[in-house]
Every structure is written in structure tokens, then in C-alpha cells.
Write an enzyme that holds these catalytic residues in place. Structure first.
Site, mmCIF file in Angstrom:
data_model
loop_
_atom_site.group_PDB
_atom_site.id
_atom_site.type_symbol
_atom_site.label_atom_id
_atom_site.label_comp_id
_atom_site.label_asym_id
_atom_site.label_seq_id
_atom_site.Cartn_x
_atom_site.Cartn_y
_atom_site.Cartn_z
ATOM 1 N N GLU B 56 45.579 41.839 51.663
ATOM 2 C CA GLU B 56 44.958 40.733 52.398
ATOM 3 C C GLU B 56 45.949 40.042 53.336
ATOM 4 O O GLU B 56 45.591 39.641 54.446
ATOM 5 C CB GLU B 56 44.364 39.717 51.421
ATOM 6 C CG GLU B 56 43.196 40.245 50.587
ATOM 7 C CD GLU B 56 43.639 41.117 49.408
ATOM 8 O OE1 GLU B 56 44.863 41.216 49.149
ATOM 9 O OE2 GLU B 56 42.754 41.701 48.749
ATOM 10 N N PHE B 81 40.324 36.076 47.269
ATOM 11 C CA PHE B 81 41.422 36.943 47.715
ATOM 12 C C PHE B 81 41.821 36.613 49.150
ATOM 13 O O PHE B 81 43.001 36.546 49.492
ATOM 14 C CB PHE B 81 41.026 38.416 47.599
ATOM 15 C CG PHE B 81 40.533 38.801 46.229
ATOM 16 C CD1 PHE B 81 41.121 38.264 45.094
ATOM 17 C CD2 PHE B 81 39.481 39.676 46.076
ATOM 18 C CE1 PHE B 81 40.666 38.599 43.827
ATOM 19 C CE2 PHE B 81 39.027 40.026 44.811
ATOM 20 C CZ PHE B 81 39.612 39.481 43.685
ATOM 21 N N ARG B 165 27.317 35.867 46.586
ATOM 22 C CA ARG B 165 26.881 37.189 46.117
ATOM 23 C C ARG B 165 25.380 37.257 45.851
ATOM 24 O O ARG B 165 24.734 38.230 46.259
ATOM 25 C CB ARG B 165 27.650 37.563 44.851
ATOM 26 C CG ARG B 165 27.163 38.861 44.223
ATOM 27 C CD ARG B 165 28.018 39.279 43.037
ATOM 28 N NE ARG B 165 27.508 40.482 42.409
ATOM 29 C CZ ARG B 165 26.707 40.490 41.330
ATOM 30 N NH1 ARG B 165 26.341 39.355 40.776
ATOM 31 N NH2 ARG B 165 26.293 41.633 40.828
#
Lengths: 276, 313
Positions: B56, B81, B165
């Protein structure tokens, strides 16, 4: 773009001396800074900006076709400022404002304060990733510029450097040159004592880079190395320059007490006498 | 409320649509493109999609370099992340450069569910808002996400977009033509208490408002989908007109939208306030619904907070 500065060898050697004088004077005037890592890179910067290595034009600093140079080891920015001033990007007199309030010459490179910086750096390990983005953009835009990123050997202890190393090789970025100012020291002492990450050339080769090693204080060898770098295809280039921290001033060279302290007026005079 | 697509799915769709309109848009992901849905862009524009692998920090730096050369990069990963592993890169190579990088952190909040704490981005908004010059967006449903991605692409400067999500309640059944950065949106009128919500909590707030109407409480619901820059005018008007405010969000308390709203309220029009959020704790594995109940993020929790502030008026 066609403008390049290409001085003959003797003039390049002399240009490196002038850059070293600026570094010593700037850091003395600022009363803080990092002489060791700036002086070790002076010959490399002279070759880049005045030896026909970088394609650049001080009159058009944002030309989309220019080669990019990122000083990832941001604490060595005095030698970059010196090179840019000598090349004509801004007045040499402005070098005296290094680290002073309201000066664009920040203690570490700031693209916002000084837009001729290609990236804001100083938190170590970041420049190579930014250079990869520029190299990828070059390929996407069918530009033939090259991207040069100078890293320190201490800086290379950062994990992001190795993420970037994998990334550039996987993308076969042959328009990217990583220049390692391999001066063997970091703030707290020698690389060998702090975090010995040798063998250095072998690591870069293992990560898929074309490795070129040069004596970073031998101008002819530096130019030979950069000429070789231009011929490499299909791989990024790891240009590993063996240097001496503080090179050019007898009492600073190889003495890591000078990693991050400014010379006194007397010390400055002594150094300038050596660099006369 | 009726569930629509997940905001992450709308993110992927919006990128794919944007790719045709803006050739300068490029997309990066860190080996989560099937989850962040950036794969929808990759499938259509493989030459402008870069899977950077599980790195990342490097991805954010690369996005900075692409932006510096005129590209409009969207970098995607899970919120935790992207923000936590990429934070110094977001600070130095994006914010401190004022670089035109767009980031989308998906799977934000605890509603990611069973994967547990390591995957739950619950501090991302605090950290994103701490980045100077960043615009921070939290679209509440699929239509709003599509509009927000377009607005982010056209905005000059760094943007963080939060996506979730699970399927999200439909807040805008007729779609959303335009996302205006810096403007809050009143999704339900009311006069007694205002609930300012983001993400899934907008739907919870609407459900709570309907339940409370039966009790005689008239609840205004504001969707604060742009939390930076914050629409202070909408907050002050809500404080003046309804006299009490509840802020509801799927985020920890520290650095929350609630704290930002409280600062505006305290400086301009002090009124009783209540806060519905995760508090100062990590959650755990469980189904999304179980977690939202256990950690106090349901319509019932919002309704309880509204009743409590109404009593303090």
C-alpha cells in the site's frame, strides 16, 4: 526539449567544487542542516545537471518532456538547491535563505513551497515510489523522459524502498534510474554497525535491476556509468555510487559527527579555504 | 429500508463508467480488486489499471507520481490498509504536495463482519480528515457513491472516499444527479431533533425517525456525506431550528464526525448533543447485523439517543 548543460570534464569537476562551497555556506548561514550527505552527493549532482545527463531547461522547469530528478534522501537537499541555482533556476543569492522563515528553500524538499521540487521528501524511503509513478506516466503518455531518484544507503533500510524495487522491476521501467549515494553511514553510525544490509549490488540485481557501480567522486567514472544507464532496456537501473560522507572537506569527510550539524564561522572559513 | 447495492460495488461501477469519460483516469489496487470492485474498471480498461500487489505504501507513492504527470489516479484498498499502511505516504507524497490523488477505502467500519478487527477500518475518517487539504466523502448508498466518484474525479485535489462491504439501504430511490462537495443533504424534514448520519447510519437514522414519529417526535435527518469540508451552515441551522443534535456513525469516537459537529455547535449555537458511534474499543468477528447490535449502531440505538437529547432540551 533540447537544452542540456554539458560541460567538459574539468569544468564539471570544478562545478562540483562550487556546489560544495554553496553547501558549506548555506548550512553555516542556516545554523543547521546535513553537510555529510550533501557533500557526498556533490559530484553526482554536478554530473546530472551539468554533464549532459539530465535533459532540463531552467527557463521551462515544468516542461512535460523534462527528465525528472527526485531527492529522496531529502536532508541532502542543500546540494540540490545549489545545483538548481547554479543552473539558473533561481538566483544564487537566494541560497542564503535556506531553512529561514518564509523561504521556499525548506529544510527538506517541499513541492508546494518550491514548485521546482519534483516531490516533497524527507520522511525517508518515499521518493522511489513517486518516481515509479512518473516513469509509468511517461510510458502511458509515450514520453521519452527519464526519471532519476537519489536514495541514501541508510534510507534503504525503509521497507517501502523494497516494495518500490519489486514494483519497478516487475513493470520493466527502463526509464527509471535509482541513484544510491552509498556513503556507508547513517545518523547513528555506520551502516555496518546499525543495520548491515550488504551485499548491496547483489540485492538490487536480485530484485531485477540492471546494476551499475561507480566511484561517486570520479567524474569520468560517473559519466561512464550514466552513459551505460542510457543504453539499458527492459529493466530499471540501480546506479550505485560509492561515496564518502562529507567528501571534499578534510575534517568533515568520513567523520559522521557531521551528519547533521552546521559548521561554525571558523569551520566554514577552513572548509571554504580547502574548496577555493 | 430497501437494500441496494453495496457502496463498494457502486464504486467499481462508477470507475468503469468514468474510464470512458476521462482518459486521464487510472486505477490502482493492492491485490484486493475483486473485493474493492476496482476490477470492474480493470476489466474494461486493462491498460489503465495497475495491480500494485500487497504494498500500500508504494501504491500511494506511485499514485502521487502519476498525478504529478497529469493522470487522475484512484487508489483502492480496504480502508484500514489504505489509510493506516499508507498514512505517511498520504501525508508526504499526496497531502504535502497537494497532489491530485483519489483514494477509496472499502470494507470500512465493523459491518465487514466475520473477518474481524484486523480488517475493520474504524479510524479511517479521523486519519483522512487529519490530512491537510483532503476532501473526505462517505456516500450513503449506491446512487450517491456513483455521483461522489464523479465529483471526486472532477475536483482538483486529494480526495478520500469511504465505502462499505454490505448492501446499503437505498436513501436516494430516484438516484442522485449531482454530488456537491461541502454540502450536507437533508433527507427527512423534522423540527424536534436533528440526526446527522453517515454511511449505513443514515438509513438507521431514517428508520429511527419513522419510529419516533409514532411517539410524537419530529426528527430531521441530515446525510453528511461530505465530512471535510464540513457544511457548518447546515449544522448551525439544524441546531437553531431543532435545538438538539445526534451524530451517528460507524467509526470510533476519537476524531469522529461527532467531535467535528460538536465543535461547530459549541462555537455557534450550543444545544444538547448525543453521539452514536463505536466508542473507544475494537470490535470482533460476527455477522454484520450482530456486530451492529452489539456495538450500538442500530436504528434502536439512534432512537434512544434522540429520546435522551430531546429530554435535555
Amino acid at each position: 526539449m533540447t537544452v542540456q548543460h554539458e560541460l567538459p570534464l574539468a569544468a564539471l569537476v570544478d562545478k562540483a567544487r562550487v556546489l560544495r562551497r554553496h553547501v558549506v555556506e548555506m548550512i553555516t548561514a542556516a545554523k543547521s542542516g546535513h553537510p555529510g550527505g550533501s557533500l557526498s552527493a556533490a559530484d553526482l549532482l554536478a554530473a546530472l545537471y551539468f554533464g549532459g545527463v539530465l535533459r532540463h531547461d531552467p527557463a521551462r522547469p515544468h516542461d512535460p518532456d523534462r527528465d525528472r530528478f527526485i531527492m529522496s534522501k531529502g536532508h541532502a537537499v542543500p546540494v540540490l538547491y545549489a545545483a538548481l541555482a547554479e543552473a539558473g533556476y533561481f538566483p544564487v543569492e537566494q541560497l542564503a535563505t535556506l531553512r529561514k522563515l518564509n523561504s521556499p528553500l525548506q529544510g527538506h524538499p517541499s513541492k508546494v513551497d518550491f514548485p521546482i521540487m519534483e516531490a516533497s521528501t524527507g520522511s525517508l524511503g518515499m521518493g522511489l515510489s513517486v518516481g515509479i509513478g512518473m516513469a509509468m506516466a511517461g510510458k502511458l503518455n509515450a514520453k521519452d523522459y527519464k526519471v532519476y531518484v537519489m536514495l541514501g544507503d541508510g534510507e534503504s533500510e525503509e521497507g517501502q524502498v523494497w516494495e518500490a524495487a519489486m514494483s519497478a522491476a516487475a513493470r520493466k521501467l527502463d526509464n527509471l534510474v535509482m541513484i544510491l549515494d552509498f556513503n556507508k553511514f547513517q545518523l547513528d553510525g555506520s551502516i555496518a554497525d546499525i543495520l548491515d544490509w550488504t551485499p548491496v549490488p547483489e540485492k538490487w540485481a536480485a530484485f531485477g535491476w540492471h546494476v551499475i557501480e561507480v566511484d561517486g567522486h570520479d567524474m569520468a567514472d560517473i559519466l561512464r556509468g550514466f552513459a551505460e544507464a542510457r543504453t539499458v532496456t527492459g529493466k530499471p537501473v540501480a546506479f550505485i555510487a560509492h561515496t564518502i560522507k562529507g567528501a571534499g572537506v578534510s575534517f568533515i569527510a568520513g567523520n559522521n559527527d557531521w551528519h547533521g550539524r552546521a559548521p561554525s564561522a571558523d569551520e566554514c572559513a577552513k572548509a571554504l579555504a580547502e574548496l577555493a | 429500508m430497501q437494500l441496494g447495492k453495496a457502496t463498494r460495488e457502486a464504486y467499481g461501477e462508477a470507475l468503469a463508467a468514468l474510464g470512458a469519460e476521462m482518459p486521464e483516469v487510472v486505477v490502482l489496487d493492492a491485490d484486493l480488486s475483486k473485493s474493492t470492485m476496482s476490477k470492474k474498471f480493470a476489466d474494461k480498461f486493462p491498460d489503465r489499471f495497475f495491480n500494485m500487489g500487497i504494498s500500500e505504501a508504494n501504491m500511494i507513492g506511485v499514485a502521487s507520481g502519476l498525478a504529478a504527470c497529469g493522470k487522475v489516479p484512484f487508489a483502492s484498498s480496504f480502508a484500514t490498509f489504505l489509510i493506516c499502511k499508507g498514512f505517511d505516504q498520504l501525508r508526504m507524497s499526496v497531502a504535502y504536495q497537494g497532489e491530485n490523488v483519489k483514494c477509496c477505502g472499502t470494507h470500512a467500519g465493523i459491518s465487514i463482519g466475520e473477518d474481524g478487527v484486523s480488517q475493520q477500518g474504524i479510524e479511517d475518517l479521523a486519519l483522512a480528515c487529519a490530512l491537510n487539504g483532503f476532501t473526505v466523502l462517505v456516500p450513503a448508498d449506491e446512487a450517491e457513491m456513483r455521483a461522489a466518484v464523479k465529483a471526486a474525479a472532477l475536483h482538483k485535489g486529494p480526495v478520500y472516499i469511504r465505502a462499505g462491504r454490505p448492501k446499503a439501504p437505498i436513501i436516494y430511490p430516484d438516484g442522485k444527479a449531482e454530488f456537491v462537495i461541502g454540502k450536507a443533504d437533508t433527507v427527512r424534514a423534522g423540527t424536534d431533533v436533528t440526526v446527522i448520519g453517515i454511511g449505513l447510519l443514515v438509513g438507521a437514522a431514517v428508520d429511527a425517525a419513522e419510529a419516533l414519529a409514532a411517539e410524537g417526535l419530529s426528527v430531521r435527518v441530515i446525510n453528511m456525506a461530505c465530512i471535510k469540508p464540513l457544511d457548518a451552515d447546515a449544522i448551525v441551522v439544524a441546531a437553531q431550528e431543532t435545538g438538539a443534535i445526534v451524530v451517528a456513525e460507524e467509526h470510533i469516537n476519537h476524531g469522529s464526525l461527532g467531535q467535528a459537529v460538536a465543535q461547530v455547535v459549541a462555537a455557534n449555537c450550543p444545544v444538547p448533543m448525543g453521539f452514536v458511534n463505536i466508542g473507544d474499543r475494537y470490535a470482533e468477528s460476527g455477522t454484520p447485523d450482530e456486530l451492529m447490535v452489539k456495538y450500538g449502531l442500530t436504528a434502536n440505538d439512534v432512537a434512544a439517543a434522540v429520546r435522551a437529547v430531546a429530554k435535555r432540551k
